[in-house]
Design an enzyme around this catalytic site. Structure first.
Site, short mmCIF file in Angstrom:
data_model
loop_
_atom_site.label_atom_id
_atom_site.label_comp_id
_atom_site.label_asym_id
_atom_site.label_seq_id
_atom_site.Cartn_x
_atom_site.Cartn_y
_atom_site.Cartn_z
N ALA A 1 5.33 3.15 -11.59
CA ALA A 1 6.70 3.86 -12.08
C ALA A 1 7.46 4.33 -10.28
O ALA A 1 8.70 4.72 -10.30
CB ALA A 1 6.35 5.00 -13.11
N SER B 1 4.09 6.36 -6.12
CA SER B 1 3.25 5.80 -5.31
C SER B 1 1.72 6.18 -5.36
O SER B 1 1.51 7.50 -4.52
CB SER B 1 4.26 6.86 -3.03
OG SER B 1 3.79 5.85 -2.83
N GLU C 1 -3.24 1.27 4.10
CA GLU C 1 -2.47 0.05 3.66
C GLU C 1 -1.49 -1.20 4.29
O GLU C 1 -1.40 -2.00 3.77
CB GLU C 1 -1.13 1.08 2.73
CG GLU C 1 -0.45 0.64 1.61
CD GLU C 1 0.47 1.62 0.68
OE1 GLU C 1 0.40 0.58 -0.25
OE2 GLU C 1 -0.50 1.86 0.31
N ASP D 1 5.28 7.54 1.95
CA ASP D 1 4.55 8.06 1.24
C ASP D 1 3.83 9.06 1.37
O ASP D 1 3.17 9.83 0.50
CB ASP D 1 4.14 6.81 0.27
CG ASP D 1 5.04 5.78 -0.41
OD1 ASP D 1 6.77 6.22 0.04
OD2 ASP D 1 5.19 5.18 -0.61
#
Length: 350
Positions: A97, A100, A134, A146
């Site tokens: 959505a 994060s 990441e 994030d």
């Protein structure tokens, strides 16, 4: 030991964080909860997926476990020994959505490992470890916003972050009489990751063509030297940075009308210049424009689906929610999901 790390929503400053730009996120009251304990081998359990994965040594599986494994690898790369642990994860963060959830999982893992093994690393180092997980292990070329927000979040405040210097300022988020909602379009177009990386390449190309090291050196004058597509991308980044600065000012002055207008113009720029919105999120924003008590809305996240942030007077959104839901269902045959968003503190033990 048990920890929780929040998701985040970015008020404004979209696709600026990997361009040395400004962002204005806050941590939200939806979390990844994580328990860590010693174990004979690595055991990762997800309550939400009702799944347990065991491994003798850390490896990439191209699944949710990669976010945890990538963090462990980043610690090891820095010379820290991480012996086998059992990590159990649960979350009330909606996936996809634009809140994060991946950064929250990385941040929870990094903080838990740092505390469990007695490394006690400073938060900024944990942010870098989480982002490295990441970028290098999972393979998504994200910026640092994030993970930073999940670590440094502060209730009733947004974070005005300069992603180039990592200097930041807490800006009071006094929402009395106003509210922020997230509308989840419940679509994720296939383009999302490939186009996201393509936008990053286009921005790198802008710098190459102009012979600049950073977007912070790019001026409006420089735009004239760029071919059409690159010009559009660069114009978005420059103007979005200006919008962030104006939004910080508006928040400090409690001027939510101005903030709302900036959200709408951010969406237009993401749609027309950066070209990362989609029919569904455009529909939601267009529906909300001009409605009583709705001050602003824009797509959030990488684009091609995901969520729309809505700033409104208290109670105004509630009145049109059903109408929006029905109109969207008629048009796309998809159900919308709504989340009222409140601010929260960053990663912590519980």
């Amino acid at each position: 030991m048990r920890v929780k790390a929040p998701g985040r929503i970015n008020i404004i400053g979209e696709h600026t964080d990997y361009n040395d730009g400004y962002v204005l996120p806050f941590a939200v009251n939806r979390f990844v909860f994580l328990t860590i304990e010693d174990s004979g081998k690595f055991v990762f359990h997800s309550e939400n997926m009702n799944e347990t994965v065991e491994m003798e040594k850390i490896e990439k599986l191209n699944r949710w476990t990669d976010y945890i494994s990538g963090v462990i690898k980043a610690f090891e790369k820095r010379g820290y020994k991480v012996s086998p642990v059992k990590i159990s994860v649960s979350s009330n963060l909606p996936m996809g959505a634009g809140l994060s959830s991946s950064a929250a999982l990385e941040m929870a893992t990094a903080y838990a490992i740092s505390e469990h093994f007695g490394f006690h690393l400073p938060k900024l180092e944990l942010v870098k470890i989480a982002r490295e997980a990441e970028v290098e292990f999972v393979g998504v070329r994200c910026g640092i916003m994030d993970q930073f927000t999940s670590a440094f979040g502060k209730k009733d405040h947004a974070i005005f972050l300069d992603t180039m210097t990592l200097e930041y300022e807490y800006v009071p988020l006094k929402l009395e009489g106003y509210e922020i909602n997230l509308v989840d379009s419940n679509v994720k177009h296939e383009l999302s990751s490939s186009e996201y990386n393509k936008r990053r390449q286009e921005c790198e190309e802008v710098l190459r063509v102009l012979g600049k090291r950073s977007f912070r050196e790019v001026t409006k004058e420089d735009l004239k030297k760029l071919p059409d597509v690159l010009k559009k991308r660069a114009q978005h980044v420059l103007e979005e940075n200006e919008r962030v600065l104006k939004s910080v000012q508006a928040l400090k002055e409690g001027d939510f009308e101005t903030l709302g207008r900036l959200l709408f113009s951010s969406h237009e720029s993401l749609r027309d210049l950066y070209e990362v919105s989609c029919e569904e999120t455009d529909f939601i924003v267009d529906f909300l424009k001009g409605r009583e008590g709705i001050l602003g809305a824009r797509m959030v996240g990488g684009g091609f689906g995901g969520g729309v942030i809505v700033l409104s007077k208290k109670g105004a959104f509630e009145k049109i929610k059903e109408e929006l839901k029905n109109a969207y269902r008629d048009r796309f045959k998809i159900e919308l999901t709504f989340h009222e968003i409140e601010s929260a503190d960053g990663v912590q033990k519980i």
